[in-house]
Motif scaffolding. Sequence first.
Motif, PDB file in Angstrom:
ATOM      1  N   GLU A  74       6.725  12.341  10.035  1.00 29.28           N
ATOM      2  CA  GLU A  74       7.523  11.163   9.725  1.00 29.28           C
ATOM      3  C   GLU A  74       9.026  11.418   9.861  1.00 29.28           C
ATOM      4  O   GLU A  74       9.819  10.467   9.828  1.00 29.28           O
ATOM      5  N   ASP A  78       2.137  10.029   6.546  1.00 24.54           N
ATOM      6  CA  ASP A  78       1.300   9.498   7.629  1.00 24.54           C
ATOM      7  C   ASP A  78       0.894   8.070   7.281  1.00 24.54           C
ATOM      8  O   ASP A  78      -0.280   7.774   7.040  1.00 24.54           O
ATOM      9  N   ASP A  80       0.450   5.412   8.949  1.00 25.93           N
ATOM     10  CA  ASP A  80      -0.470   4.715   9.861  1.00 25.93           C
ATOM     11  C   ASP A  80      -1.920   5.135   9.658  1.00 25.93           C
ATOM     12  O   ASP A  80      -2.836   4.535  10.229  1.00 25.93           O
ATOM     13  N   TYR A  81      -2.137   6.168   8.855  1.00 27.84           N
ATOM     14  CA  TYR A  81      -3.474   6.729   8.651  1.00 27.84           C
ATOM     15  C   TYR A  81      -4.446   5.726   8.046  1.00 27.84           C
ATOM     16  O   TYR A  81      -5.613   5.664   8.438  1.00 27.84           O
ATOM     17  N   LYS A  82      -3.980   4.905   7.109  1.00 21.97           N
ATOM     18  CA  LYS A  82      -4.889   4.077   6.323  1.00 21.97           C
ATOM     19  C   LYS A  82      -5.459   2.899   7.106  1.00 21.97           C
ATOM     20  O   LYS A  82      -6.673   2.659   7.075  1.00 21.97           O
ATOM     21  N   GLU A  83      -4.629   2.149   7.808  1.00 18.72           N
ATOM     22  CA  GLU A  83      -5.090   0.920   8.457  1.00 18.72           C
ATOM     23  C   GLU A  83      -4.687   0.814   9.927  1.00 18.72           C
ATOM     24  O   GLU A  83      -5.528   0.539  10.784  1.00 18.72           O
ATOM     25  N   THR A  84      -3.415   1.001  10.220  1.00 19.98           N
ATOM     26  CA  THR A  84      -2.884   0.699  11.543  1.00 19.98           C
ATOM     27  C   THR A  84      -3.580   1.472  12.648  1.00 19.98           C
ATOM     28  O   THR A  84      -4.060   0.890  13.638  1.00 19.98           O
ATOM     29  N   ARG A  85      -3.644   2.791  12.515  1.00 19.14           N
ATOM     30  CA  ARG A  85      -4.228   3.615  13.569  1.00 19.14           C
ATOM     31  C   ARG A  85      -5.737   3.404  13.708  1.00 19.14           C
ATOM     32  O   ARG A  85      -6.225   3.192  14.833  1.00 19.14           O
ATOM     33  N   ARG A  90      -7.618   0.845  13.005  1.00 19.59           N
ATOM     34  CA  ARG A  90      -7.938  -0.473  13.554  1.00 19.59           C
ATOM     35  C   ARG A  90      -7.650  -0.527  15.055  1.00 19.59           C
ATOM     36  O   ARG A  90      -8.423  -1.109  15.834  1.00 19.59           O
ATOM     37  N   ALA A  91      -6.561   0.076  15.478  1.00 21.08           N
ATOM     38  CA  ALA A  91      -6.248   0.117  16.903  1.00 21.08           C
ATOM     39  C   ALA A  91      -7.286   0.948  17.663  1.00 21.08           C
ATOM     40  O   ALA A  91      -7.710   0.577  18.775  1.00 21.08           O
ATOM     41  N   GLU A  92      -7.706   2.047  17.062  1.00 25.57           N
ATOM     42  CA  GLU A  92      -8.712   2.897  17.701  1.00 25.57           C
ATOM     43  C   GLU A  92     -10.054   2.184  17.798  1.00 25.57           C
ATOM     44  O   GLU A  92     -10.784   2.322  18.794  1.00 25.57           O
ATOM     45  N   GLU A 128     -10.525  -1.034  18.144  1.00 23.58           N
ATOM     46  CA  GLU A 128     -10.430  -2.000  19.242  1.00 23.58           C
ATOM     47  C   GLU A 128     -10.597  -1.303  20.592  1.00 23.58           C
ATOM     48  O   GLU A 128     -11.220  -1.840  21.510  1.00 23.58           O
TER      49      GLU A 128
END
Length: 213
Positions: A37, A88, A90-95, A97-99, A101
């Motif tokens: 970060e 980190d 993005d660990y919880k939701e962002t990454r 969910r993108a993965e 998709e």
Amino acid sequence: MTSQLALKPVSSEPVPCKVCGALAALYGVVDFNKSCEEARGVRLPLAGVPVYYRRCAQCGFLFTDAFDDWTHEEFKAHIYNDDYLKVDPDYKETRPRAEAELVAGLWAGEMATTRVLDFGGGSDVLCSVLRSKGFPVAETYDPMVPEFARHPQGKFDLVTCFETFEHMPDPDVGISQILECLTETGLVLYSTLVQPANFNSYGVGWWYVGPRN
């Protein structure tokens, strides 16, 4: 808590590379609280705990052996704890969910017959999205998350492993565990960042060298 860290004593002698076995000499040192970060301007206070890195003379692999003697409990206490989201987010939701998709798009025509295991998958977000899209089996395995720490049963057609290899103290063991979960014709979809061509101009100052996460 960092004052209680029991890191493996550093040796000035080269040690075998964790990937190819060639000799890897000491390369540099950073503070335990250095995280990825910092690339976004987030800096934790110095912990005062040096973490030494080595780089293989043959394959260029960069690694630390400072945590090689740690148990899962020590990793959970000092790294994967309540403060992990600070280093980190993005660990919880962002990454995940993108993965999810990405996986759903690549396997759109095969999802009805594909059993998926997300290795190192955190809190099951990726798999919950896949299940909602029609994958009949999408399971999460992550030894650092109590709800998903049970070793997976059976074999899987697809094992995903996103941003996990760089967390493994022993890459050979981790990869072997992944292969044990695959069907004979199964596939592994993984991602991890590799060193830039001009890595030597950054050294351990490279943003991805972050022992805290």
